[in-house]
Motif scaffolding. Structure first.
Motif, PDB file in Angstrom:
ATOM      1  N   VAL A  81       2.800  14.436   8.085  1.00  0.00           N
ATOM      2  CA  VAL A  81       3.170  13.255   7.307  1.00  0.00           C
ATOM      3  C   VAL A  81       4.171  12.384   8.052  1.00  0.00           C
ATOM      4  N   GLU A  82       5.131  12.989   8.718  1.00  0.00           N
ATOM      5  CA  GLU A  82       6.114  12.195   9.456  1.00  0.00           C
ATOM      6  C   GLU A  82       5.443  11.390  10.561  1.00  0.00           C
ATOM      7  N   GLU A  83       4.567  12.048  11.315  1.00  0.00           N
ATOM      8  CA  GLU A  83       3.884  11.329  12.394  1.00  0.00           C
ATOM      9  C   GLU A  83       2.973  10.241  11.832  1.00  0.00           C
ATOM     10  N   ALA A  84       2.354  10.519  10.696  1.00  0.00           N
ATOM     11  CA  ALA A  84       1.501   9.505  10.072  1.00  0.00           C
ATOM     12  C   ALA A  84       2.315   8.291   9.655  1.00  0.00           C
ATOM     13  N   LEU A  85       3.541   8.532   9.165  1.00  0.00           N
ATOM     14  CA  LEU A  85       4.396   7.422   8.768  1.00  0.00           C
ATOM     15  C   LEU A  85       4.823   6.608   9.987  1.00  0.00           C
ATOM     16  N   LEU A  86       5.168   7.291  11.085  1.00  0.00           N
ATOM     17  CA  LEU A  86       5.535   6.574  12.304  1.00  0.00           C
ATOM     18  C   LEU A  86       4.357   5.741  12.806  1.00  0.00           C
ATOM     19  N   GLU A  87       3.183   6.307  12.751  1.00  0.00           N
ATOM     20  CA  GLU A  87       1.985   5.590  13.172  1.00  0.00           C
ATOM     21  C   GLU A  87       1.758   4.367  12.285  1.00  0.00           C
ATOM     22  N   TYR A  88       1.970   4.535  10.982  1.00  0.00           N
ATOM     23  CA  TYR A  88       1.805   3.429  10.034  1.00  0.00           C
ATOM     24  C   TYR A  88       2.802   2.304  10.328  1.00  0.00           C
ATOM     25  N   LEU A  89       4.059   2.675  10.557  1.00  0.00           N
ATOM     26  CA  LEU A  89       5.088   1.666  10.836  1.00  0.00           C
ATOM     27  C   LEU A  89       4.773   0.906  12.114  1.00  0.00           C
ATOM     28  N   ILE A 114      11.334  12.597  -2.349  1.00  0.00           N
ATOM     29  CA  ILE A 114      11.630  11.938  -3.616  1.00  0.00           C
ATOM     30  C   ILE A 114      10.440  11.110  -4.108  1.00  0.00           C
ATOM     31  N   ALA A 115       9.529  10.778  -3.199  1.00  0.00           N
ATOM     32  CA  ALA A 115       8.338  10.005  -3.592  1.00  0.00           C
ATOM     33  C   ALA A 115       7.100  10.734  -3.066  1.00  0.00           C
ATOM     34  N   PRO A 116       6.704  11.849  -3.707  1.00  0.00           N
ATOM     35  CA  PRO A 116       5.585  12.636  -3.187  1.00  0.00           C
ATOM     36  C   PRO A 116       4.288  11.854  -3.085  1.00  0.00           C
ATOM     37  N   GLY A 117       4.162  10.794  -3.874  1.00  0.00           N
ATOM     38  CA  GLY A 117       2.971   9.963  -3.760  1.00  0.00           C
ATOM     39  C   GLY A 117       2.842   9.308  -2.404  1.00  0.00           C
ATOM     40  N   LEU A 118       3.989   9.126  -1.713  1.00  0.00           N
ATOM     41  CA  LEU A 118       3.955   8.532  -0.382  1.00  0.00           C
ATOM     42  C   LEU A 118       3.161   9.406   0.581  1.00  0.00           C
ATOM     43  N   ARG A 119       3.270  10.714   0.438  1.00  0.00           N
ATOM     44  CA  ARG A 119       2.499  11.623   1.299  1.00  0.00           C
ATOM     45  C   ARG A 119       1.007  11.357   1.145  1.00  0.00           C
ATOM     46  N   ASP A 120       0.558  11.220  -0.098  1.00  0.00           N
ATOM     47  CA  ASP A 120      -0.861  11.001  -0.336  1.00  0.00           C
ATOM     48  C   ASP A 120      -1.314   9.647   0.190  1.00  0.00           C
ATOM     49  N   VAL A 121      -0.450   8.643   0.075  1.00  0.00           N
ATOM     50  CA  VAL A 121      -0.770   7.323   0.614  1.00  0.00           C
ATOM     51  C   VAL A 121      -0.994   7.409   2.119  1.00  0.00           C
ATOM     52  N   LEU A 122      -0.100   8.108   2.810  1.00  0.00           N
ATOM     53  CA  LEU A 122      -0.203   8.221   4.261  1.00  0.00           C
ATOM     54  C   LEU A 122      -1.437   9.019   4.666  1.00  0.00           C
ATOM     55  N   ASN A 159      -6.512   8.568  -5.802  1.00  0.00           N
ATOM     56  CA  ASN A 159      -6.305   7.309  -6.510  1.00  0.00           C
ATOM     57  C   ASN A 159      -4.914   6.714  -6.310  1.00  0.00           C
ATOM     58  N   VAL A 160      -4.024   7.433  -5.632  1.00  0.00           N
ATOM     59  CA  VAL A 160      -2.642   6.974  -5.532  1.00  0.00           C
ATOM     60  C   VAL A 160      -2.540   5.646  -4.790  1.00  0.00           C
ATOM     61  N   THR A 161      -3.393   5.440  -3.803  1.00  0.00           N
ATOM     62  CA  THR A 161      -3.344   4.180  -3.059  1.00  0.00           C
ATOM     63  C   THR A 161      -3.783   3.018  -3.927  1.00  0.00           C
ATOM     64  N   GLY A 162      -4.736   3.259  -4.827  1.00  0.00           N
ATOM     65  CA  GLY A 162      -5.141   2.216  -5.757  1.00  0.00           C
ATOM     66  C   GLY A 162      -4.011   1.850  -6.695  1.00  0.00           C
ATOM     67  N   GLU A 163      -3.231   2.848  -7.122  1.00  0.00           N
ATOM     68  CA  GLU A 163      -2.078   2.578  -7.982  1.00  0.00           C
ATOM     69  C   GLU A 163      -1.036   1.754  -7.236  1.00  0.00           C
ATOM     70  N   MET A 164      -0.848   2.053  -5.948  1.00  0.00           N
ATOM     71  CA  MET A 164       0.112   1.285  -5.153  1.00  0.00           C
ATOM     72  C   MET A 164      -0.358  -0.157  -4.989  1.00  0.00           C
ATOM     73  N   SER A 165      -1.652  -0.333  -4.832  1.00  0.00           N
ATOM     74  CA  SER A 165      -2.193  -1.680  -4.666  1.00  0.00           C
ATOM     75  C   SER A 165      -1.881  -2.546  -5.887  1.00  0.00           C
ATOM     76  N   GLU A 166      -1.896  -1.923  -7.052  1.00  0.00           N
ATOM     77  CA  GLU A 166      -1.620  -2.676  -8.274  1.00  0.00           C
ATOM     78  C   GLU A 166      -0.160  -3.112  -8.377  1.00  0.00           C
ATOM     79  N   LEU A 167       0.725  -2.436  -7.615  1.00  0.00           N
ATOM     80  CA  LEU A 167       2.155  -2.765  -7.657  1.00  0.00           C
ATOM     81  C   LEU A 167       2.536  -3.856  -6.674  1.00  0.00           C
ATOM     82  N   THR A 168       1.647  -4.167  -5.736  1.00  0.00           N
ATOM     83  CA  THR A 168       1.965  -5.177  -4.726  1.00  0.00           C
ATOM     84  C   THR A 168       0.944  -6.304  -4.795  1.00  0.00           C
ATOM     85  N   ARG A 169       1.414  -7.523  -4.646  1.00  0.00           N
ATOM     86  CA  ARG A 169       0.530  -8.679  -4.780  1.00  0.00           C
ATOM     87  C   ARG A 169      -0.061  -9.132  -3.450  1.00  0.00           C
ATOM     88  N   SER A 170       0.655  -8.896  -2.346  1.00  0.00           N
ATOM     89  CA  SER A 170       0.172  -9.367  -1.056  1.00  0.00           C
ATOM     90  C   SER A 170       0.868  -8.585   0.048  1.00  0.00           C
TER      91      SER A 170
END
Length: 329
Positions: A81-89, A114-122, A159-170
């Motif tokens: 997960v850490e490497e995936a986050l670095l790759e994402y950034l 503190i945000a376990p959903g972040l793991r699933d997003v990555l 489905n966690v990424t779909g939930e995140m999409s609903e929280l951001t507009r652009s």
């Protein structure tokens, strides 16, 4: 399944103890037949794939773990997960150096805790990247197989990424989130559910199918793992289910086998036969229940001895027969 939309992202889930990692590995081997290249992704950091293929622990790197007929190959990736986050950034914000500094400070681990959903997003983001990756105009992988979280968590995981999409507009986060869900909800994805012929796994499978369907996530096959065959002939099996087998029935056979005339032994064996038959009847009733779920059904046998590469290839052959359309796509 339409030939215009072959399944390329195979998500394998199942209740703990059903052998979903083994099934995911066998499915990857089946899909890699005839010269195809398949990526097998591990999400939970247990290094189960490395153990199955008898390789050292996998780093955050795509490595070949098996070769199939026709020059096909299975590569494996254990997502860190850490490497995936670095790759994402780095990919979206050109901030890999800043991300490394955050990791040294412990901020990455803190954020994913503190945000376990972040793991699933990555993780789902990395899966989507592998499914859609191209080199020289061609797809790098013919298929991606995901050893996913268990059935109790699979819908939230996907489905966690779909939930995140609903929280951001652009912005990049919404673009990435929409792209992930476009793949996961498309006909090129299938969620396969592994079960045993036991009450709890079958119930969790039924619940997961209902949840996945409600979330508009595509359900694939139900795979019954470790299915056993009855050891009694059909007529004897029917009698034993009714408890109609006695020690006296077995005595002639024991005598013919040269065993001592021991009524206690004969009665004990008769009790074993009845128990086996009734257990088989209960499994058969659960098999009928699985069939009512309305999904394509495959059965994999219970193999003797420890699971090794030879066993994986045997299971892969069974899945190749079942998933012929996907393998041929």
């Amino acid at each position: 399944m339409s030939p215009d939309f072959p399944v390329r992202c195979h998500v394998v889930t199942g209740k703990g103890g059903t052998g979903k990692t083994t099934v995911a590995a066998a499915l990857a081997l089946a899909l890699a037949s005839e010269g195809r290249t398949v990526l097998l992704v591990e999400c939970e950091g247990r290094q189960g794939i490395a153990q199955l293929f008898d390789t050292p622990p996998l780093p955050y790197e795509e490595r070949r773990v098996a070769v199939t007929r026709g020059g096909g190959e299975v590569r494996a990736l254990a997502i860190d997960v850490e490497e995936a986050l670095l790759e994402y950034l780095e990919m979206f914000y050109n901030l890999r150096r800043a991300g490394r500094a955050l990791r040294k400070m412990g901020a990455v681990d803190f954020a994913t805790t503190i945000a376990p959903g972040l793991r699933d997003v990555l993780i789902t983001g990395k899966v989507k990247e592998a499914v859609t990756r191209r080199k020289d105009g061609r797809r790098v992988y013919d298929a991606v197989v995901v050893d996913a979280p268990p059935t109790g968590r699979i819908t939230k995981f996907l489905n966690v990424t779909g939930e995140m999409s609903e929280l951001t507009r652009s912005g990049p986060i919404k673009t990435q989130s929409d792209g992930v869900m476009a793949v996961l909800r498309s006909p090129q994805t299938a969620v396969h559910l592994v079960t045993l012929l036991e009450d709890m796994p079958v119930q969790e499978t039924a619940d997961a199918i209902a949840e996945l369907t409600a979330a508009r996530l595509p359900v694939g096959s139900v795979i019954v793992n470790m299915a056993s065959e009855p050891v009694l002939p059909e007529a004897a099996l029917a009698r034993a289910v009714e408890g109609a087998v006695t020690g006296a029935d077995l005595a002639p056979g024991l005598a013919a086998a040269g065993l001592p005339d021991d009524p206690a032994l004969a009665e004990a064996l008769a009790a074993e036969a009845v128990e086996h038959a009734q257990r088989w009847a209960a499994q058969d009733a659960l098999r009928a229940r699985v069939e009512t779920l309305g999904r394509p059904l495959a059965e994999l046998p219970l193999l003797p001895g420890p699971m090794d590469l030879g066993c994986l290839f045997e299971l892969a052959g069974r899945l190749e027969d079942h998933l012929g359309a996907e393998v041929a796509a």
